[in-house]
Scaffold this active site. Sequence first.
Site, PDB file in Angstrom:
ATOM      1  N   ASP A  55       0.674  -1.215  -0.021  1.00 27.68           N
ATOM      2  CA  ASP A  55       0.148  -0.025  -0.220  1.00 27.68           C
ATOM      3  C   ASP A  55       1.099   1.331   0.020  1.00 27.68           C
ATOM      4  O   ASP A  55       0.683   2.287  -1.023  1.00 27.68           O
ATOM      5  CB  ASP A  55      -0.819   0.151   1.240  1.00 27.68           C
ATOM      6  CG  ASP A  55      -1.955  -0.692   1.104  1.00 27.68           C
ATOM      7  OD1 ASP A  55      -3.024  -0.326   0.373  1.00 27.68           O
ATOM      8  OD2 ASP A  55      -2.448  -1.674   1.817  1.00 27.68           O
ATOM      9  N   GLU A  80      -4.278   7.520   1.048  1.00 27.85           N
ATOM     10  CA  GLU A  80      -4.741   6.884   2.229  1.00 27.85           C
ATOM     11  C   GLU A  80      -3.837   6.640   3.176  1.00 27.85           C
ATOM     12  O   GLU A  80      -4.032   6.819   4.378  1.00 27.85           O
ATOM     13  CB  GLU A  80      -5.572   5.475   1.831  1.00 27.85           C
ATOM     14  CG  GLU A  80      -6.101   4.723   3.110  1.00 27.85           C
ATOM     15  CD  GLU A  80      -6.561   3.325   2.750  1.00 27.85           C
ATOM     16  OE1 GLU A  80      -6.957   2.799   3.841  1.00 27.85           O
ATOM     17  OE2 GLU A  80      -6.498   3.006   1.640  1.00 27.85           O
ATOM     18  N   ASP A 155      -5.913   5.622  -3.682  1.00 28.51           N
ATOM     19  CA  ASP A 155      -6.131   4.537  -2.802  1.00 28.51           C
ATOM     20  C   ASP A 155      -5.238   3.417  -3.470  1.00 28.51           C
ATOM     21  O   ASP A 155      -5.682   2.947  -4.421  1.00 28.51           O
ATOM     22  CB  ASP A 155      -7.743   4.148  -2.586  1.00 28.51           C
ATOM     23  CG  ASP A 155      -7.827   2.947  -1.536  1.00 28.51           C
ATOM     24  OD1 ASP A 155      -7.048   2.613  -0.927  1.00 28.51           O
ATOM     25  OD2 ASP A 155      -9.029   3.120  -1.024  1.00 28.51           O
ATOM     26  N   ILE A 157      -4.313   0.404  -2.417  1.00 25.54           N
ATOM     27  CA  ILE A 157      -5.090  -0.930  -2.810  1.00 25.54           C
ATOM     28  C   ILE A 157      -5.987  -0.837  -2.093  1.00 25.54           C
ATOM     29  O   ILE A 157      -6.187  -0.879  -0.736  1.00 25.54           O
ATOM     30  CB  ILE A 157      -4.003  -1.979  -2.137  1.00 25.54           C
ATOM     31  CG1 ILE A 157      -2.859  -2.015  -2.791  1.00 25.54           C
ATOM     32  CG2 ILE A 157      -4.822  -3.564  -2.200  1.00 25.54           C
ATOM     33  CD1 ILE A 157      -1.816  -3.172  -2.259  1.00 25.54           C
ATOM     34  N   ASP A 158      -7.356  -0.658  -2.506  1.00 25.87           N
ATOM     35  CA  ASP A 158      -8.555  -0.682  -2.166  1.00 25.87           C
ATOM     36  C   ASP A 158      -8.997  -2.253  -1.854  1.00 25.87           C
ATOM     37  O   ASP A 158      -9.102  -2.799  -3.124  1.00 25.87           O
ATOM     38  CB  ASP A 158      -9.654   0.003  -2.899  1.00 25.87           C
ATOM     39  CG  ASP A 158     -11.091   0.056  -2.435  1.00 25.87           C
ATOM     40  OD1 ASP A 158     -10.902   0.733  -1.336  1.00 25.87           O
ATOM     41  OD2 ASP A 158     -12.255  -0.427  -2.893  1.00 25.87           O
ATOM     42  N   THR A 160      -7.765  -3.856   1.168  1.00 25.62           N
ATOM     43  CA  THR A 160      -6.573  -4.418   1.543  1.00 25.62           C
ATOM     44  C   THR A 160      -7.005  -5.952   2.136  1.00 25.62           C
ATOM     45  O   THR A 160      -5.950  -6.845   2.104  1.00 25.62           O
ATOM     46  CB  THR A 160      -5.999  -3.584   2.795  1.00 25.62           C
ATOM     47  OG1 THR A 160      -5.812  -2.412   2.009  1.00 25.62           O
ATOM     48  CG2 THR A 160      -4.444  -4.086   2.955  1.00 25.62           C
ATOM     49  N   ASP A 299     -11.319   6.616  -1.590  1.00 23.49           N
ATOM     50  CA  ASP A 299     -12.206   5.646  -2.361  1.00 23.49           C
ATOM     51  C   ASP A 299     -13.139   6.069  -3.275  1.00 23.49           C
ATOM     52  O   ASP A 299     -13.647   4.999  -4.223  1.00 23.49           O
ATOM     53  CB  ASP A 299     -13.167   5.162  -0.987  1.00 23.49           C
ATOM     54  CG  ASP A 299     -12.656   4.314  -0.160  1.00 23.49           C
ATOM     55  OD1 ASP A 299     -11.590   3.489  -0.255  1.00 23.49           O
ATOM     56  OD2 ASP A 299     -12.635   4.582   1.169  1.00 23.49           O
TER      57      ASP A 299
END
Length: 366
Positions: A55, A80, A155, A157-158, A160, A299
């Site tokens: 991330d 994020e 974001d 890695i949406d 996770t 997001d």
Amino acid sequence: MEPNLVQQLVNAAEKAANIARICRSNEALLQLLVQEKTGPEANARFEHDFKTLADVLIQETIKHDIGTLFPAMRDAIKGEESPNFKNVDGESVTIAVGETAEETANCLASILNVEVAEVLAGEVHRAVVYEESLLGEIPALPADLDYSNLGIWIDPIDGTAEYISGDSIFTDFPGITSTGLDCVTVLVGVYDRTTGIPVIGVVSQPFHNKLDENVYRSLVFWGVCLPELQANNCQFERPERDNRLGIFSSSENGDILQRIMELGYEFAFAAGAGHKALKVITWEVDLYLLSKGSTFKWDTCAPQAILRSLGGDMYSYRGSIGDSKPTPLSYIEDGEETADTKCNKDGLIAVRDVTLLDDLLKKLTE
């Protein structure tokens, strides 16, 4: 002459996907990279929340690459994750992308062994150009576009938790996964800093097409919605369905679901805000609704820009009910940013067909 921002965001998303796949392909490395979020960084909706070095590294890579190509935007690229990570000795390390692979590897070596650090640094600094046929023709952006007035939400890695577990559960609806790697997305959204309106979005599915064990190919979606230019690669036809289909979090309020069902909707439940929004973009569902304030600007910025390029949008759930009219989510910069101001605290409604909103808002206000 400026490089094409959309193409560069697509390239950055593909580089992000490469890093995510490399980190995911080695179970020992994946477990080593995971650090549970605590305190204000955690999402209160989940019992456990995680951040991974993947991330953080993806986020900092996108910030570095886009900030280098578009220096006027550099200070307005946000994500994020905090860039701080703890190593095995409990020391806080700030993940930073250097000017060279060697500099980046030296930073990563504070957390990883030297060999792995060099591999990841090599990916961070590798030139990546995504040119898949499904990408479509990316248009030239207006020559007078003011890059200094554009901001970016990332974001990296949406989804996770799905990324870490990898366990897939399927819904009763073709093509819609409830949990698993298919729910993971990389989200890069550009917004106008004056108006707060999303104007460019890139959504990548790093694990869309499995070619072999631990070998995947991405699928990338993009959209542009500027006053003088609307374009995207998302011209999907709405499939024939007996009923409308909505997609929700498994924790959605039962009373709300009952009201929506009375409008003739069937329900699918899935993980990942970006994934659920993407199902609206691709016409696989008609509606994504979330009544809780558990999503954030990172997001929603990218998928909202794509939806706007298609004639749809993403709206505030409580704001629209309170105003008795659709109220789009906004990214206006208003004072100091806090966890609260970054949150879509009034929930959201995402649609491609905005005519659905009249009946929906009437039913939700009964």
